[in-house]
Each structure stands twice: as structure tokens, then as C-alpha cells.
Design a protein around this motif. Structure first.
Motif, PDB file in Angstrom:
ATOM      1  N   VAL A  17     124.615 -21.529  83.653  1.00 43.65           N
ATOM      2  CA  VAL A  17     126.105 -21.935  84.324  1.00 43.65           C
ATOM      3  C   VAL A  17     126.845 -20.553  84.481  1.00 43.65           C
ATOM      4  O   VAL A  17     126.674 -19.487  84.055  1.00 43.65           O
ATOM      5  N   ASP A  18     127.778 -20.668  85.294  1.00 44.51           N
ATOM      6  CA  ASP A  18     128.413 -19.640  85.878  1.00 44.51           C
ATOM      7  C   ASP A  18     129.329 -19.063  84.951  1.00 44.51           C
ATOM      8  O   ASP A  18     129.731 -19.598  83.555  1.00 44.51           O
ATOM      9  N   PRO A  19     129.662 -17.630  85.026  1.00 41.87           N
ATOM     10  CA  PRO A  19     130.353 -16.901  83.817  1.00 41.87           C
ATOM     11  C   PRO A  19     131.470 -17.693  83.344  1.00 41.87           C
ATOM     12  O   PRO A  19     131.675 -17.520  81.940  1.00 41.87           O
ATOM     13  N   ILE A  20     132.536 -18.096  83.950  1.00 46.27           N
ATOM     14  CA  ILE A  20     133.539 -18.621  83.644  1.00 46.27           C
ATOM     15  C   ILE A  20     133.395 -19.945  82.586  1.00 46.27           C
ATOM     16  O   ILE A  20     133.836 -19.970  81.335  1.00 46.27           O
ATOM     17  N   VAL A  21     132.425 -20.770  82.938  1.00 46.90           N
ATOM     18  CA  VAL A  21     132.171 -21.969  82.318  1.00 46.90           C
ATOM     19  C   VAL A  21     131.393 -21.360  81.157  1.00 46.90           C
ATOM     20  O   VAL A  21     131.462 -22.049  79.928  1.00 46.90           O
ATOM     21  N   ARG A  22     130.601 -20.439  81.293  1.00 46.20           N
ATOM     22  CA  ARG A  22     129.612 -19.794  80.145  1.00 46.20           C
ATOM     23  C   ARG A  22     130.609 -19.442  79.231  1.00 46.20           C
ATOM     24  O   ARG A  22     130.557 -19.609  77.699  1.00 46.20           O
ATOM     25  N   ALA A  23     131.842 -18.569  79.344  1.00 46.64           N
ATOM     26  CA  ALA A  23     132.524 -18.170  78.374  1.00 46.64           C
ATOM     27  C   ALA A  23     133.414 -19.222  77.590  1.00 46.64           C
ATOM     28  O   ALA A  23     133.259 -19.391  76.198  1.00 46.64           O
ATOM     29  N   HIS A  24     133.642 -20.291  78.247  1.00 44.68           N
ATOM     30  CA  HIS A  24     134.136 -21.356  77.741  1.00 44.68           C
ATOM     31  C   HIS A  24     133.314 -22.051  76.773  1.00 44.68           C
ATOM     32  O   HIS A  24     133.728 -22.401  75.541  1.00 44.68           O
ATOM     33  N   LEU A  25     132.025 -22.420  77.074  1.00 38.81           N
ATOM     34  CA  LEU A  25     131.015 -23.026  76.303  1.00 38.81           C
ATOM     35  C   LEU A  25     130.930 -22.105  74.999  1.00 38.81           C
ATOM     36  O   LEU A  25     130.458 -22.607  73.934  1.00 38.81           O
ATOM     37  N   GLN A  26     130.816 -20.818  75.330  1.00 38.11           N
ATOM     38  CA  GLN A  26     130.545 -19.846  74.097  1.00 38.11           C
ATOM     39  C   GLN A  26     131.727 -20.030  73.148  1.00 38.11           C
ATOM     40  O   GLN A  26     131.564 -20.106  71.877  1.00 38.11           O
ATOM     41  N   ASP A  27     132.805 -20.167  73.585  1.00 35.55           N
ATOM     42  CA  ASP A  27     134.277 -20.352  72.649  1.00 35.55           C
ATOM     43  C   ASP A  27     134.017 -21.500  71.783  1.00 35.55           C
ATOM     44  O   ASP A  27     134.209 -21.744  70.855  1.00 35.55           O
ATOM     45  N   ASP A  28     133.800 -22.602  72.677  1.00 33.69           N
ATOM     46  CA  ASP A  28     133.424 -23.762  72.050  1.00 33.69           C
ATOM     47  C   ASP A  28     132.466 -23.955  70.974  1.00 33.69           C
ATOM     48  O   ASP A  28     132.723 -24.651  69.887  1.00 33.69           O
ATOM     49  N   LEU A  29     131.336 -23.111  71.380  1.00 35.31           N
ATOM     50  CA  LEU A  29     130.359 -23.257  70.248  1.00 35.31           C
ATOM     51  C   LEU A  29     130.867 -22.290  68.851  1.00 35.31           C
ATOM     52  O   LEU A  29     130.588 -22.787  67.860  1.00 35.31           O
ATOM     53  N   ALA A  30     131.373 -21.509  69.252  1.00 37.91           N
ATOM     54  CA  ALA A  30     132.148 -20.599  68.073  1.00 37.91           C
ATOM     55  C   ALA A  30     133.074 -21.419  67.247  1.00 37.91           C
ATOM     56  O   ALA A  30     132.925 -21.509  65.986  1.00 37.91           O
ATOM     57  N   ARG A  31     133.697 -22.211  68.091  1.00 40.70           N
ATOM     58  CA  ARG A  31     134.848 -23.008  67.181  1.00 40.70           C
ATOM     59  C   ARG A  31     134.168 -24.031  66.599  1.00 40.70           C
ATOM     60  O   ARG A  31     134.444 -24.508  65.405  1.00 40.70           O
ATOM     61  N   LEU A  32     133.183 -24.785  67.117  1.00 40.68           N
ATOM     62  CA  LEU A  32     132.417 -25.771  66.459  1.00 40.68           C
ATOM     63  C   LEU A  32     131.587 -25.356  65.207  1.00 40.68           C
ATOM     64  O   LEU A  32     131.634 -25.951  64.307  1.00 40.68           O
ATOM     65  N   GLN A  33     131.183 -24.275  65.306  1.00 39.33           N
ATOM     66  CA  GLN A  33     130.419 -23.473  64.409  1.00 39.33           C
ATOM     67  C   GLN A  33     131.366 -23.442  63.156  1.00 39.33           C
ATOM     68  O   GLN A  33     130.881 -23.484  62.001  1.00 39.33           O
ATOM     69  N   GLN A  34     132.650 -22.933  63.526  1.00 36.96           N
ATOM     70  CA  GLN A  34     133.611 -22.977  62.293  1.00 36.96           C
ATOM     71  C   GLN A  34     133.473 -24.193  61.409  1.00 36.96           C
ATOM     72  O   GLN A  34     134.099 -24.028  60.398  1.00 36.96           O
ATOM     73  N   GLU A  35     133.834 -25.174  62.192  1.00 42.64           N
ATOM     74  CA  GLU A  35     133.801 -26.414  61.662  1.00 42.64           C
ATOM     75  C   GLU A  35     132.587 -26.976  60.947  1.00 42.64           C
ATOM     76  O   GLU A  35     132.715 -27.518  59.702  1.00 42.64           O
TER      77      GLU A  35
END
Ligand SMILES: Nc1ncnc2c1ncn2[C@@H]1O[C@H](COP(=O)(O)OP(=O)(O)O)[C@@H](O)[C@H]1O
Ligand SMILES: [Mg+2]
Lengths: 230, 400
Positions: free
Chosen positions: B204-222
């Protein structure tokens, strides 16, 4: 035979016309009977051909080395002229339904096996990997994923096989199995146009109807394909 | 230095994690190294037929429960092979792999895999099934009730940031980013304790990638899943990994530790080269302002006499002074403007334009410093009370 001139079709309609409507009207029962026979011969050939092809395709998919011999054999069958095949079979299986169906089924195998294998091979590797990774058992994956995704390619093969079979069934009249071929033979033996025209025209119409039916079936079976094309 | 074949990490899970309050049980583990291992590889080797050398050669690795471990290394080093041996898409030639204390080869493949989420770069959604049905794949295999599945699907859509309207669409109608969210939701559907991800965001393109990475980090916190993330992108590994395992060709483990550890002390030249330039900057992205001792700065109260301001400026060696009212920061005054003023508060003031908070990374603080006229980053707490100041010197100290 007198060449037909469409312009005079209805003007002086009689036994020498391209098509004599009075004869058609008098023979509706026979035409219906031939239609039923034709449809039966076609459906049996397609159902049996599909079943045999499924088995052959499964063997070819399971043991890849058998693919070339299997399609090679089906290709040879496909290449035998239909009259020659029936002439060869009659001494063995007689002037029977079995003889007719052996011939008809033989001609469906090549296209069906090839499309079945191509359809399964066309399933994206990533989809397979994901399905395996999710915990599908091999057989369940084959049925629920691979075979479903191969449906458009398989239906394409069935459509060709069906249209071919409807045409070929006219030949099986030669071994006494009826169908539109019986009308055509009748006309040929009497140099009488009308049954020939009726038999040929109905055969073409039936082929088109079967094809349409299969297109409809494909739409029902593959709703995702239409959604994707938006 | 020789490659370490087993666990590293002498100081336990501190560093990058210390600033985030919601760290799982690992933070309370008294022992060194990762938390209790959820996945254990012991001398695992995979030699493909006809290959001249093994794709993975006697790799030993322990993945801590509830941690995200990133496997990072150059293309062809055996990352995917390692990952696929965990869910038995590839069978090892030798060695043992345990997941949750049970050897993987002691379980039927399909049962093992239903307890392990799997996400791949090409996503591999089922094109013939709606998004909802894709997500429901494993629950269906497990024979869940329809109502349970429907509720779970809706819950997951929310968790991965997927619009519920998309649930009835076919995958082909979704963007790449949305498809990958579905891929993650599908992998998490039956709430498996372990999640394997193979370059999930490479396509995926860099902007979407950054979003998805942030989402994964947030999801993992939960969720605190045990995640093994394969990537060739060292920045992704640093950003997401609780620990990173750097692999060299043949699956050789060159270093294994927290991102902070690896960045501070690369085990060898391979690791150093792989981490790339700007290693200092990457480290700074892992340290928060809260972890750095702050300077007081040239600060005086608004009602103080100019002489007091002069002294503060002299002490700090600057020509400006910060003006406080109690612990509220009013702004700063130029030294030259203080002369005529009776009190510091009477001199003309300029407000500080940018502030950093204790949770800000010191990399961002550095950006603040170099962009400010005063060459400091002002630190305020979440109630805007003045906490102190950072200069480049403070940051350099923090990196030592
Ligand atoms: N199925 C296979 N058959 C033969 N060789 C393979 C197979 N899969 C991977 N390899 C080889 O194993 C090595 C490691 O591959 P892989 O694990 O995919 O690397 P990475 O994911 O780190 O890029 C490569 O040299 C690759 O060519
Ligand atoms: Mg790979």
C-alpha cells in the motif's frame, strides 16, 4: 430442391415452398416429440460428460503428470469425425442410446476437462495461501474456494460443450435415436424441404436457448463477478 | 561479534515501552529477556529440495507472549519461510517449534491454523465472498452460531476501522487499504492468541501504510496478541516492534532486542548497515520527553525585578528570558527590552509558539528546537503548566 425465395414464402405456400406451413401445423405432435428427444439426448450427454470430465480433471489436478495424456486422449476423441465414430461403435454397442451417448459424451470431454483444470489453476495463489492459513482442510478448501472461483471458466466450457452437443445430436438420428436429426433425415430421404428447415432451425434455436440458460445460471452462480465489474 | 542465536535483551522490556502506560504483563516481568515465550523455535532448519544452502539454518528464537516481534532482514533471508513454519504452511527439515507450549507438529495442521491469525501482503481475500463473509471465515470453520458470528463481524469492523457499510460489498469494490483492514479483521475473527503477519503493508502507498501501522499499534494496545511481523522495512520494525529480530541470509539471527537496544548498540556491522543512516534520529523517535531530565531555563516571575532577569540570562548564557505567572508561561522577553521596565512583566513579550508534552518523542522536540528563535523546546504538561526546557545538549545527553 427448389431454392427458397423468402419473398414468396406465404404467397403460394405449398409442398415445394422453402417451408410449407400446413405441414408444420399438421405435424406439431411429431415436432414436439423430436424436441423432447433432442433435449433428452443433449441433457444426458452433458450430465454424463460433466461427471466424467470432473473425475478426469480431479485426476489431472491431483497427479499433474496425467494432464497431458488425459487431454491428449480427449483430443483424439474430439478429432474423430462423428460419423466415423458411430460407424465404429455400432458393431459393438448396436443402434442404441448407449452408442449415441458414448459419441456425444466423447466430444464434451476435451473442452470440459481443459476448462475445469484451467479454472482451478486460475485461482490466485494468495487466495489459496490465505485459505490454507485460515485452517481449511484441503478438500473443504477445494469445494468452498477453488471450485467456486473456477466457476466462470467451467461454465464457459459447459456453454461451448452444450452448443456443440445440440448440433451433434442431429447426427445421432442416423442410429435411430430421434431428435431433430430424424426430421432432417426424413426430409432428405423424400427431397422435401420443410422437415429439413424445421429440424435445422429448431436445433439452432435450442442451442441458443441452452446457451442463454447457462448464461443465466452463471450470473446466479457468480454474483461477485458482476459486483466487481461496476 | 558473532551472531547471537538465542534471546538477547539484558535489561528486559523497558525503553520504548516505558512511556506507554498500557504495556501488557511484560512490564512487570522481573526476569531478563522477553516475557514467557508464546512461540519458541529451537534450532529450526529448512532446506528446500534442490537448494544449495538452507533457507533457514538452525534458527532459535523466543517470541514473548503479548509482544509484537518484528522479523526484519533483506529480501530472501528466510523471513517468510520462518513465519510459515510456525503455522506449518512449510514443514521444517529439522528442529522444533512450539506455540503456546505445544509442539506444532503434534496438532493437525488445520486445527493449529485456526488458532493462529495469518495476514499476507497480497491479502488473499476470497473474491467470491462479501467482506462480512470473508471476516467470518474462521468462525464458520469453527462452527460458531450465526448470531454470534454476525455480532463478532460487526465488532471487528469497528476495531480495525472499517466502515460497516462495506460489510456487504465484495472485496473487489474496496481500496487496497480497506482490503488490508479486512485481512486483519479476518485474521482476528476467532480471537486467536497468535497473529502472523507477512509484509502486511508493503503493497500500500506510504500514507495508507502509516495509517494502517498506527491502527495496528492501537489495536495491539487493546488486544495484546502475540504477533510476529515480517518486514523488510527497518523503520516499520522499529515503529511497531516490542522486539526486533534482525535476520541475515540463511535465517541467521544477527541481533534480537528491543528497538532501543538494537539502535543503541548494534551487535555488528551487518546490523549497523541494516539500520541505516540516522540511527540517532531513529533512536530519538523511541524516547519521550518524559524520559529526559529537563533544564529549568532562564525563567523569572512576571513581578520580578529586571536585575533578576539579567542574572538568569547570564546564568544560561542567553539574551532572552521566559516570563512566568506562577507556573503559567506568559511568553519570553528580549534582554534589550528589559532596561526601561520596572518589573519583567512590563517589558514587551512574545508568546512561545510551539510546545512539547511529556509524551512527545525527543525527535519531535529536536524539530521544535531547531525551528525556534530561542533554540529551546518548551515543555508543558497536559494542563499547560510549565515543566522545563530542552536544548540540543539535553537531547544529546539522553542518547548517551
Ligand atoms: N517453496 C520454495 N522452494 C524453494 N526455495 C524457496 C521456496 N520458498 C523460498 N525459497 C527460498 O528460500 C529463501 C528464503 O525465502 P523467503 O523466506 O521467502 O525470504 P524472505 O521472506 O526473507 O524474502 C530464498 O532464497 C528463496 O528463494
Ligand atoms: Mg517474504
Amino acid at each position: 430442391m427448389t431454392p427458397a425465395v423468402p419473398g414468396v414464402l406465404l404467397a403460394e405456400n405449398g409442398p415445394d415452398s422453402f417451408i410449407w406451413w400446413a405441414w408444420v401445423g399438421d405435424h406439431l405432435d411429431e415436432i414436439w416429440e423430436r424436441t423432447v428427444q433432442h433435449v433428452q439426448l443433449t441433457v444426458i450427454a452433458l450430465v454424463v460428460g460433466f461427471a466424467v470430465s470432473t473425475v478426469l480433471a480431479l485426476i489431472a489436478l491431483r497427479f499433474r503428470r496425467t494432464y497431458t495424456p488425459i487431454t491428449g486422449f480427449a483430443g483424439v476423441l474430439y478429432a474423430i469425425p462423428s460419423l466415423a465414430l458411430f460407424a465404429f461403435l455400432v458393431p459393438i454397442t448396436g443402434l442404441s442410446l448407449l452408442t449415441a451417448e458414448i459419441g456425444l459424451v466423447s466430444y464434451t470431454l476435451l473442452i470440459l476437462v481443459r476448462n475445469m483444470v484451467a479454472g482451478i489453476d486460475g485461482v490466485p495463489a494468495a487466495v489459496r495461501e490465505a485459505a490454507d492459513g485460515m485452517g481449511y482442510t484441503p478438500w473443504r478448501r477445494f469445494v468452498a474456494v477453488d471450485a467456486r472461483l473456477a466457476t466462470p471458466t467451467i461454465v464457459a466450457g459447459v456453454r461451448i460443450a452444450a452448443v456443440t452437443t445440440v448440433g451433434l445430436v442431429t447426427v445421432t438420428a442416423l442410429i435411430g435415436q430421434g431428435g431433430y436429426g430424424a426430421l432432417i433425415n426424413d426430409g432428405l430421404s423424400r427431397s422435401f424441404n420443410t422437415p429439413i428447415v424445421v429440424g435445422a432451425a429448431l436445433s439452432i434455436l435450442l442451442a441458443m436457448a441452452v446457451d442463454l440458460l447457462l448464461v443465466g445460471a452463471e450470473r446466479l452462480l457468480t454474483p461477485w463477478a458482476r459486483a466487481g465489474r461496476r | 561479534m558473532q551472531s547471537q542465536q538465542t534471546v538477547g535483551g539484558a535489561d528486559g522490556p523497558v525503553g520504548a515501552d516505558a512511556a506507554t502506560p498500557a504495556v501488557p504483563a511484560t512490564a512487570t516481568q522481573p526476569t531478563a529477556g522477553p516475557a514467557e515465550a508464546a512461540i519458541r523455535l529451537v534450532a529450526v532448519t529448512k532446506a528446500f529440495p534442490q537448494a544449495t544452502s538452507p533457507a533457514v539454518d538452525r534458527l532459535s528464537l523466543e517470541v514473548g507472549r503479548g509482544e509484537l516481534t518484528a522479523l526484519v532482514g533483506p529480501s530472501g533471508c528466510g523471513k517468510s519461510t520462518t513465519l510459515k513454519m510456525i503455522n506449518r504452511l512449510i514443514e521444517p527439515t529439522s528442529g522444533t517449534i512450539e506455540v503456546g507450549g505445544v509442539e506444532v507438529r503434534d496438532q493437525p495442521r488445520h486445527e493449529l491454523r485456526r488458532q493462529i491469525g495469518y495476514v499476507i501482503q497480497q491479502i488473499g481475500l476470497f473474491p467470491h465472498r462479501t467482506v462480512a463473509d470473508n471476516i467470518a471465515t474462521v468462525p464458520r470453520l469453527l462452527g460458531w452460531r450465526k448470531a454470534t458470528i454476525r455480532a463478532r463481524t460487526a465488532e471487528l469492523a469497528g476495531q480495525v476501522g472499517l466502515d460497516r457499510d462495506l460489510l456487504d460489498r465484495y472485496p473487489s469494490a474496496l481500496s487496497g487499504g480497506q482490503q488490508q483492514r479486512v485481512g486483519v479483521a479476518r485474521a482476528l475473527a476467532a480471537d486467536p492468541p497468535v497473529l502472523l503477519m507477512d509484509e502486511p503493508y508493503s503493497a500500500v502507498d506510504p500514507i495508507v501504510r502509516a495509517h494502517l501501522q498506527d491502527d495496528l499499534a492501537r489495536l495491539q494496545q487493546e488486544l495484546h496478541k502475540t504477533i510476529v511481523l515480517v518486514t523488510h522495512d527497518v523503520d516499520e520494525a522499529i515503529k511497531l516492534g516490542d522486539r526486533i529480530a534482525l535476520l541475515n541470509v540463511g535465517g541467521h539471527l544477527e541481533q534480537f532486542g528491543t528497538p532501543a537496544e538494537v539502535l543503541r548498540a548494534p551487535a555488528n556491522e551487518f546490523v549497523e548497515r541494516f539500520l541505516g543512516r540516522e540511527r540517532g534520529l531513529k533512536r530519538m523517535a523511541l524516547i519521550t520527553v518524559a524520559e529526559v531530565p529537563l533544564g529549568g531555563g532562564p525563567m523569572v516571575q512576571a513581578d520580578a525585578a529586571p536585575a533578576e532577569a539579567e542574572a538568569a540570562m547570564a546564568a544560561e548564557g542567553v539574551d532572552w528570558v521566559g516570563v512566568l505567572a506562577g507556573d503559567e508561561l506568559l511568553g519570553w522577553a528580549d534582554g534589550a527590552d528589559l532596561a526601561g521596565a520596572a518589573r519583567v512583566g512590563d517589558a514587551p513579550r512574545t508568546p512561545f509558539r510551539a510546545f512539547v508534552r511529556p509524551g512527545t518523542t525527543i525527535r519531535e522536540a529536536l524539530d521544535n528546537i531547531v525551528n525556534s528563535r530561542t533554540r529551546v523546546a518548551v515543555v508543558l504538561d497536559d494542563d499547560d503548566r510549565y515543566l522545563g526546557m530542552l536544548t540540543v545538549d539535553h537531547l544529546a545527553e539522553a542518547l548517551e
